[in-house]
Design a protein around this motif. Structure first.
Motif, PDB file in Angstrom:
ATOM      1  N   GLY A 133      54.790  67.805  15.131  1.00 34.59           N
ATOM      2  CA  GLY A 133      55.326  67.308  14.531  1.00 34.59           C
ATOM      3  C   GLY A 133      56.389  69.026  13.716  1.00 34.59           C
ATOM      4  O   GLY A 133      57.455  68.271  12.877  1.00 34.59           O
ATOM      5  N   HIS A 134      56.313  69.836  14.078  1.00 36.00           N
ATOM      6  CA  HIS A 134      57.188  70.522  13.425  1.00 36.00           C
ATOM      7  C   HIS A 134      58.519  70.546  13.939  1.00 36.00           C
ATOM      8  O   HIS A 134      58.851  69.985  15.211  1.00 36.00           O
ATOM      9  N   LEU A 135      59.758  70.378  13.721  1.00 35.55           N
ATOM     10  CA  LEU A 135      60.958  70.912  13.797  1.00 35.55           C
ATOM     11  C   LEU A 135      61.674  71.528  12.858  1.00 35.55           C
ATOM     12  O   LEU A 135      61.596  71.720  11.508  1.00 35.55           O
ATOM     13  N   THR A 136      63.031  72.371  13.638  1.00 37.57           N
ATOM     14  CA  THR A 136      63.690  73.140  13.712  1.00 37.57           C
ATOM     15  C   THR A 136      64.498  72.557  13.772  1.00 37.57           C
ATOM     16  O   THR A 136      65.281  72.566  14.794  1.00 37.57           O
ATOM     17  N   PRO A 137      65.892  71.222  12.771  1.00 40.78           N
ATOM     18  CA  PRO A 137      66.802  71.319  13.002  1.00 40.78           C
ATOM     19  C   PRO A 137      67.576  72.193  13.349  1.00 40.78           C
ATOM     20  O   PRO A 137      67.847  72.732  12.650  1.00 40.78           O
ATOM     21  N   HIS A 138      68.869  71.990  14.061  1.00 35.12           N
ATOM     22  CA  HIS A 138      69.694  72.701  14.622  1.00 35.12           C
ATOM     23  C   HIS A 138      70.588  72.460  15.430  1.00 35.12           C
ATOM     24  O   HIS A 138      70.545  70.930  16.760  1.00 35.12           O
ATOM     25  N   MET A 139      71.217  73.297  15.455  1.00 33.57           N
ATOM     26  CA  MET A 139      73.455  72.624  16.387  1.00 33.57           C
ATOM     27  C   MET A 139      73.330  73.592  17.532  1.00 33.57           C
ATOM     28  O   MET A 139      73.662  74.652  16.732  1.00 33.57           O
ATOM     29  N   THR A 140      73.319  72.700  18.766  1.00 29.42           N
ATOM     30  CA  THR A 140      73.977  73.751  19.549  1.00 29.42           C
ATOM     31  C   THR A 140      75.557  74.170  19.148  1.00 29.42           C
ATOM     32  O   THR A 140      75.944  73.471  19.608  1.00 29.42           O
ATOM     33  N   LEU A 141      76.012  75.746  19.465  1.00 30.45           N
ATOM     34  CA  LEU A 141      77.157  75.217  19.536  1.00 30.45           C
ATOM     35  C   LEU A 141      78.262  76.255  20.384  1.00 30.45           C
ATOM     36  O   LEU A 141      79.484  75.902  20.890  1.00 30.45           O
ATOM     37  N   LEU A 142      77.097  76.737  21.492  1.00 28.47           N
ATOM     38  CA  LEU A 142      77.638  77.511  22.968  1.00 28.47           C
ATOM     39  C   LEU A 142      75.901  77.485  23.180  1.00 28.47           C
ATOM     40  O   LEU A 142      75.248  78.091  22.672  1.00 28.47           O
ATOM     41  N   TYR A 143      76.592  78.062  24.451  1.00 24.67           N
ATOM     42  CA  TYR A 143      75.143  78.942  25.486  1.00 24.67           C
ATOM     43  C   TYR A 143      75.900  80.440  25.697  1.00 24.67           C
ATOM     44  O   TYR A 143      77.357  80.076  26.428  1.00 24.67           O
ATOM     45  N   ASP A 144      74.722  81.294  26.119  1.00 26.99           N
ATOM     46  CA  ASP A 144      75.907  82.412  25.977  1.00 26.99           C
ATOM     47  C   ASP A 144      74.250  82.949  27.125  1.00 26.99           C
ATOM     48  O   ASP A 144      73.295  83.264  26.279  1.00 26.99           O
ATOM     49  N   ARG A 145      74.995  84.604  27.832  1.00 29.50           N
ATOM     50  CA  ARG A 145      73.833  85.058  28.225  1.00 29.50           C
ATOM     51  C   ARG A 145      73.212  86.499  26.678  1.00 29.50           C
ATOM     52  O   ARG A 145      72.074  86.803  27.235  1.00 29.50           O
ATOM     53  N   LYS A 146      73.836  86.706  25.615  1.00 31.11           N
ATOM     54  CA  LYS A 146      73.691  87.331  24.731  1.00 31.11           C
ATOM     55  C   LYS A 146      73.004  86.697  24.066  1.00 31.11           C
ATOM     56  O   LYS A 146      72.932  85.680  23.283  1.00 31.11           O
ATOM     57  N   THR A 147      72.817  87.662  23.177  1.00 28.69           N
ATOM     58  CA  THR A 147      71.474  86.996  21.889  1.00 28.69           C
ATOM     59  C   THR A 147      72.609  87.515  21.033  1.00 28.69           C
ATOM     60  O   THR A 147      72.619  88.792  20.480  1.00 28.69           O
ATOM     61  N   VAL A 148      72.087  87.225  19.646  1.00 31.98           N
ATOM     62  CA  VAL A 148      72.885  86.625  18.350  1.00 31.98           C
ATOM     63  C   VAL A 148      71.047  86.901  17.610  1.00 31.98           C
ATOM     64  O   VAL A 148      70.988  85.723  17.770  1.00 31.98           O
ATOM     65  N   LEU A 149      70.494  87.598  16.622  1.00 32.95           N
ATOM     66  CA  LEU A 149      69.928  87.745  15.882  1.00 32.95           C
ATOM     67  C   LEU A 149      69.685  86.535  14.680  1.00 32.95           C
ATOM     68  O   LEU A 149      71.201  86.377  14.572  1.00 32.95           O
TER      69      LEU A 149
END
Length: 208
Positions: A155-171
Motif C-alpha cells: 500500500g505504500h505510495l510516494t507520489p512523484h513525477m520524473t523530470l529527467l534521468y542522470d548519472r549524478k545524484t541530487v540529495l
C-alpha cells in the motif's frame, strides 16, 4: 463496486513487471500499460523550470523529459510483446467503477531515485500522506485484483513525477515553491518502450 470481467489474477512484482513474462527478455516487452495522473499545463511548466534550475545547479548533463511525458503513476498493468486488448478492456472496465472527488496534489521535494546500473531518476515528490490519492489508488488496485489483472503489491505510495534521468545524484531537498494542481481525472496510458510518446487509451473524470 460494479462487477467486471474475471480473469486469473496475478500481482505485479515490486518493479511493476508482469511475472508471467519473466522468461522473455525485457527488450521484447515493448508495450506498457499504466494508470496515471497528468499535470496541468501550468504545473508542468513549473516542474520543467525546477528541472532546469537543478540541471544548472548540479551540472546535470541529461535533458529534461518532454512536457507531454510528465506524469504521476498510479498503477502499472504490465509490459507486453503486443498490446493485449483483453487486458485493455478489463482495465477500462475497472476505471469505470472508480468513484472519487477532485483533490489537490502537492509535490514539495526533489530527490534522485537510484536504479542499480541505470541512470537515476531525478523527481519531484511528496512524502506527505494524501488520503484522497491513496483512496483513488486503492480503488484501482482492488478493481484490478477483482478483475484478475496485474496490480501493485503493498500500500505504500510516494507520489512523484520524473523530470529527467542522470548519472549524478541530487540529495533530498524541500522546494521553496511546491508544484501543485487539482486532480480532476485519471488516465490509462499505452506507452511503447524507447519511444517518447504516451498514447491515451482512456480518461475518467473524478465526479465523486
Amino acid at each position: 463496486m460494479q462487477s467486471v470481467v474475471q480473469m486469473p489474477h496475478f500481482p505485479l512484482d515490486p518493479n511493476g513487471s508482469d511475472p508471467r513474462k519473466k522468461s522473455n527478455p525485457v527488450g521484447e516487452r515493448h508495450h506498457r500499460l499504466f494508470f496515471m495522473l497528468r499535470p496541468t499545463t501550468e504545473a508542468a511548466s513549473e516542474a520543467l523550470e525546477i528541472a532546469q534550475a537543478y540541471r544548472n545547479a548540479h551540472s546535470l548533463t541529461e535533458p529534461s523529459r518532454p512536457r507531454e511525458l510528465l506524469h504521476v503513476t498510479l498503477n502499472g498493468i504490465g509490459a507486453y510483446r503486443r498490446l493485449p486488448q483483453d487486458i485493455v478492456f478489463g482495465a477500462e472496465q475497472v476505471a469505470a467503477t472508480v468513484r472519487a472527488r477532485p483533490f489537490d496534489l502537492v509535490l514539495d521535494e526533489v530527490i534522485s531515485f537510484s536504479h542499480p546500473g541505470e541512470p537515476q531518476a531525478f523527481v519531484i515528490c511528496s512524502r506527505q500522506e494524501n488520503e484522497a490519492l491513496l483512496d483513488l489508488r486503492r480503488q484501482i488496485q482492488e478493481g484490478l485484483y477483482e478483475a484478475g489483472l496485474p496490480y501493485n503489491l503493498g500500500g505504500h505510495l510516494t507520489p512523484h513525477m520524473t523530470l529527467l534521468y542522470d548519472r549524478k545524484t541530487v540529495l533530498p531537498e524541500k522546494l521553496n515553491r511546491p508544484v501543485q494542481w487539482n486532480i480532476r481525472e485519471f488516465l490509462l496510458i499505452h506507452s511503447i518502450y524507447g519511444k517518447s510518446e504516451h498514447n491515451v487509451v482512456g480518461r475518467w473524470p473524478l465526479l465523486g
